[in-house]
Design a protein around this motif. Structure first.
Motif, PDB file in Angstrom:
ATOM      1  N   LYS A 178      11.070 -11.440   5.882  1.00  0.00           N
ATOM      2  CA  LYS A 178      11.873 -10.979   4.755  1.00  0.00           C
ATOM      3  C   LYS A 178      11.197  -9.812   4.035  1.00  0.00           C
ATOM      4  CE  LYS A 178      14.557 -14.967   3.427  1.00  0.00           C
ATOM      5  NZ  LYS A 178      15.234 -15.377   2.232  1.00  0.00           N
TER       6      LYS A 178
ATOM      7  N   TRP B 134      11.667  -6.693   6.168  1.00  0.00           N
ATOM      8  CA  TRP B 134      13.013  -6.143   6.039  1.00  0.00           C
ATOM      9  C   TRP B 134      13.213  -5.472   4.685  1.00  0.00           C
ATOM     10  CZ3 TRP B 134      15.880 -11.031   8.201  1.00  0.00           C
ATOM     11  CH2 TRP B 134      15.766 -11.058   9.588  1.00  0.00           C
ATOM     12  N   SER B 135      12.698  -6.073   3.633  1.00  0.00           N
ATOM     13  CA  SER B 135      12.819  -5.483   2.300  1.00  0.00           C
ATOM     14  C   SER B 135      12.051  -4.165   2.209  1.00  0.00           C
ATOM     15  CB  SER B 135      12.302  -6.447   1.235  1.00  0.00           C
ATOM     16  OG  SER B 135      13.104  -7.590   1.171  1.00  0.00           O
TER      17      SER B 135
ATOM     18  N   HIS C 245      14.039  -1.570   4.028  1.00  0.00           N
ATOM     19  CA  HIS C 245      15.171  -1.178   3.186  1.00  0.00           C
ATOM     20  C   HIS C 245      14.708  -0.207   2.095  1.00  0.00           C
ATOM     21  CE1 HIS C 245      19.263  -2.093   1.548  1.00  0.00           C
ATOM     22  NE2 HIS C 245      18.700  -1.547   0.492  1.00  0.00           N
TER      23      HIS C 245
ATOM     24  N   PRO D  95      16.247  -3.711  -2.119  1.00  0.00           N
ATOM     25  CA  PRO D  95      15.270  -4.569  -1.445  1.00  0.00           C
ATOM     26  C   PRO D  95      15.231  -6.007  -1.972  1.00  0.00           C
ATOM     27  CG  PRO D  95      14.318  -2.428  -1.860  1.00  0.00           C
ATOM     28  CD  PRO D  95      15.642  -2.459  -2.566  1.00  0.00           C
TER      29      PRO D  95
ATOM     30  N   CYS E  23      18.066  -7.661  -0.365  1.00  0.00           N
ATOM     31  CA  CYS E  23      17.715  -7.800   1.047  1.00  0.00           C
ATOM     32  C   CYS E  23      16.794  -9.000   1.244  1.00  0.00           C
ATOM     33  CB  CYS E  23      17.060  -6.509   1.520  1.00  0.00           C
ATOM     34  SG  CYS E  23      16.819  -6.392   3.280  1.00  0.00           S
TER      35      CYS E  23
ATOM     36  N   LEU F 167      18.975 -11.838   3.305  1.00  0.00           N
ATOM     37  CA  LEU F 167      18.702 -11.827   4.740  1.00  0.00           C
ATOM     38  C   LEU F 167      17.674 -12.892   5.101  1.00  0.00           C
ATOM     39  CD1 LEU F 167      18.532  -8.007   5.475  1.00  0.00           C
ATOM     40  CD2 LEU F 167      20.484  -9.534   5.636  1.00  0.00           C
TER      41      LEU F 167
ATOM     42  N   ASN G 221      23.600 -12.021   9.063  1.00  0.00           N
ATOM     43  CA  ASN G 221      22.697 -11.009   8.506  1.00  0.00           C
ATOM     44  C   ASN G 221      23.365  -9.648   8.424  1.00  0.00           C
ATOM     45  OD1 ASN G 221      20.400 -12.491   7.825  1.00  0.00           O
ATOM     46  ND2 ASN G 221      19.638 -12.428   9.923  1.00  0.00           N
TER      47      ASN G 221
ATOM     48  N   LEU H  72      24.002  -7.581   5.071  1.00  0.00           N
ATOM     49  CA  LEU H  72      23.507  -6.213   4.934  1.00  0.00           C
ATOM     50  C   LEU H  72      24.636  -5.254   4.563  1.00  0.00           C
ATOM     51  CD1 LEU H  72      20.911  -4.643   5.116  1.00  0.00           C
ATOM     52  CD2 LEU H  72      21.397  -4.210   7.513  1.00  0.00           C
TER      53      LEU H  72
ATOM     54  N   ILE I 163      25.253  -5.715   0.914  1.00  0.00           N
ATOM     55  CA  ILE I 163      24.215  -5.071   0.103  1.00  0.00           C
ATOM     56  C   ILE I 163      24.461  -3.567   0.015  1.00  0.00           C
ATOM     57  CG2 ILE I 163      21.758  -4.506   0.010  1.00  0.00           C
ATOM     58  CD1 ILE I 163      21.270  -7.278   1.345  1.00  0.00           C
TER      59      ILE I 163
END
Length: 91
Positions: free
Chosen positions: A8, A11-12, A15, A61, A64, A68, A77, A81, A84
């Motif tokens: 996570k 991914w953040s 982003h 983020p 996210c 996610l 997911n 996304l 978001i």
């Protein structure tokens, strides 16, 4: 740390970096094309940029990280996304 949280955070962070890149390109284009010859003094450009940056670089983020998850399916997911990005664009 748990592997789910590491994913996570990754991914953040991605982003955040993509948002920073897109905003930098858009900001440079807008500043160079629309605010030439001192026209940036006519508006509160710094205040507007602060609002946009806080929405896109902080809330994106965070959402996210919150929505996610590697436990969810790929379809869930992608749907999250898209939600978001939609929220960031309309805000």
């Amino acid at each position: 740390m748990n592997a789910i949280y590491l994913k996570k955070i990754k991914w953040s962070g991605l982003h955040f970096l993509l948002g920073l890149l897109v905003l930098s390109i858009a900001g440079f284009y807008i500043y160079s094309q629309w605010f030439y010859a001192g026209r940036h003094y006519l508006t509160d450009l710094a205040g507007l940029a602060g609002i946009i940056l806080s929405i896109d670089l902080i809330l994106g983020p965070v959402l996210c990280f919150w929505l996610l998850s590697p436990v969810k399916t790929r379809k869930e997911n992608i749907t999250n996304l898209i939600l978001i990005v939609f929220l960031q664009v309309i805000s």
